[in-house]
Design a protein around this motif. Sequence first.
Motif, short mmCIF file in Angstrom:
data_model
loop_
_atom_site.label_atom_id
_atom_site.label_comp_id
_atom_site.label_asym_id
_atom_site.label_seq_id
_atom_site.Cartn_x
_atom_site.Cartn_y
_atom_site.Cartn_z
N MET A 1 36.73 47.48 127.42
CA MET A 1 38.11 47.47 126.98
C MET A 1 38.27 46.43 125.88
SD MET A 1 40.84 45.68 129.56
CE MET A 1 42.42 46.42 129.44
N PRO A 2 38.74 46.83 124.71
CA PRO A 2 38.92 45.87 123.61
C PRO A 2 40.13 44.96 123.88
CG PRO A 2 39.71 48.04 122.96
CD PRO A 2 39.11 48.18 124.33
N PRO A 3 40.16 43.81 123.21
CA PRO A 3 41.34 42.94 123.39
C PRO A 3 42.60 43.64 122.88
CG PRO A 3 39.83 42.05 121.72
CD PRO A 3 39.20 43.27 122.28
N VAL A 4 43.75 43.19 123.37
CA VAL A 4 45.01 43.76 122.91
C VAL A 4 45.27 43.30 121.48
CG1 VAL A 4 46.00 43.93 125.23
CG2 VAL A 4 46.43 41.88 123.88
N THR A 5 46.02 44.10 120.74
CA THR A 5 46.29 43.75 119.34
C THR A 5 47.64 43.07 119.18
OG1 THR A 5 47.14 45.98 118.96
CG2 THR A 5 44.84 45.57 118.39
N GLU A 6 48.49 43.18 120.20
CA GLU A 6 49.78 42.49 120.16
C GLU A 6 49.99 41.75 121.47
OE1 GLU A 6 53.22 44.67 118.93
OE2 GLU A 6 52.04 45.91 117.57
N ASP A 7 50.29 40.46 121.36
CA ASP A 7 50.56 39.63 122.52
C ASP A 7 51.30 38.40 122.02
OD1 ASP A 7 49.45 39.39 125.57
OD2 ASP A 7 49.74 37.41 124.67
N PRO A 8 52.27 37.91 122.78
CA PRO A 8 53.03 36.73 122.34
C PRO A 8 52.15 35.50 122.07
CG PRO A 8 54.01 37.67 124.33
CD PRO A 8 52.76 38.44 124.05
N LEU A 9 51.00 35.40 122.72
CA LEU A 9 50.15 34.23 122.54
C LEU A 9 49.14 34.37 121.40
CD1 LEU A 9 49.44 33.20 126.23
CD2 LEU A 9 50.93 32.08 124.59
N LEU A 10 48.91 35.58 120.96
CA LEU A 10 47.91 35.83 119.93
C LEU A 10 48.25 35.09 118.64
CD1 LEU A 10 45.31 37.43 119.94
CD2 LEU A 10 46.58 39.42 119.18
N THR A 11 47.30 34.41 118.09
CA THR A 11 47.39 33.58 116.86
C THR A 11 48.27 32.35 117.02
OG1 THR A 11 49.23 34.71 115.74
CG2 THR A 11 47.00 35.63 115.41
N ARG A 12 48.59 32.00 118.25
CA ARG A 12 49.39 30.78 118.51
C ARG A 12 48.50 29.72 119.18
NH1 ARG A 12 54.87 31.63 118.04
NH2 ARG A 12 55.50 33.80 117.97
N PRO A 13 48.93 28.47 119.13
CA PRO A 13 48.18 27.44 119.86
C PRO A 13 48.18 27.77 121.36
CG PRO A 13 49.72 26.42 118.33
CD PRO A 13 50.03 27.90 118.34
N ALA A 14 47.03 27.63 121.98
CA ALA A 14 46.92 27.88 123.42
C ALA A 14 47.77 26.85 124.16
CB ALA A 14 45.47 27.77 123.86
N PRO A 15 48.58 27.30 125.15
CA PRO A 15 49.36 26.34 125.94
C PRO A 15 48.44 25.29 126.59
CG PRO A 15 50.14 28.56 126.35
CD PRO A 15 48.87 28.69 125.54
N ALA A 16 48.79 24.03 126.38
CA ALA A 16 47.99 22.93 126.92
C ALA A 16 48.15 22.85 128.43
CB ALA A 16 48.44 21.62 126.27
N PHE A 17 47.12 22.33 129.10
CA PHE A 17 47.21 22.14 130.54
C PHE A 17 46.17 21.15 131.01
CE2 PHE A 17 44.30 25.74 129.99
CZ PHE A 17 43.21 25.33 130.75
#
Length: 161
Positions: A1-17
Amino acid sequence: MPPVTEDPLLTRPAPAFCLPDADNMTVCLEQFRGKWVVLYFYPKDNTPGCTIEAMQFNAALEQFAGLGAQVIGVSGDTPESHQNFAARHSLTILLLSDTEHRVLRAYGSWVPKKMFGKEFFGTMRDTFLIDPAGTVVAVWRKVSPKGHAEEVKTVLLEKKG
């Protein structure tokens, strides 16, 4: 399964934790800046699909490390549960505990589910590829465990160029 092409997190900084590992030591995403990170969320230790996924990522750990990537598995289980899971299946993969579901929520992986007509919140099996600068560059939602580690490795190779 390929990665999704649209997602709110895509191309954004990964949420820190920062979360505890199986030994109750705090591990923060920031520690891996400068490396690729494969961050995968899974529902529960010692369940069939989660065991398959963990064992496949574990078997590929050296290959991921050779590509400059750290693999991190996260679930809502306790550090003690992770310790048992790792010992039972000879896992050396880094497993983090998110018992309060804060990180799962931040990544959109703590979601309403339905089973036998009952609704409840649970962890969606999702994976995020984070580049060395800390940006989410690939997202897989509702992952099928078999063969997923190989899919992620293929995309990591493409993204590395």
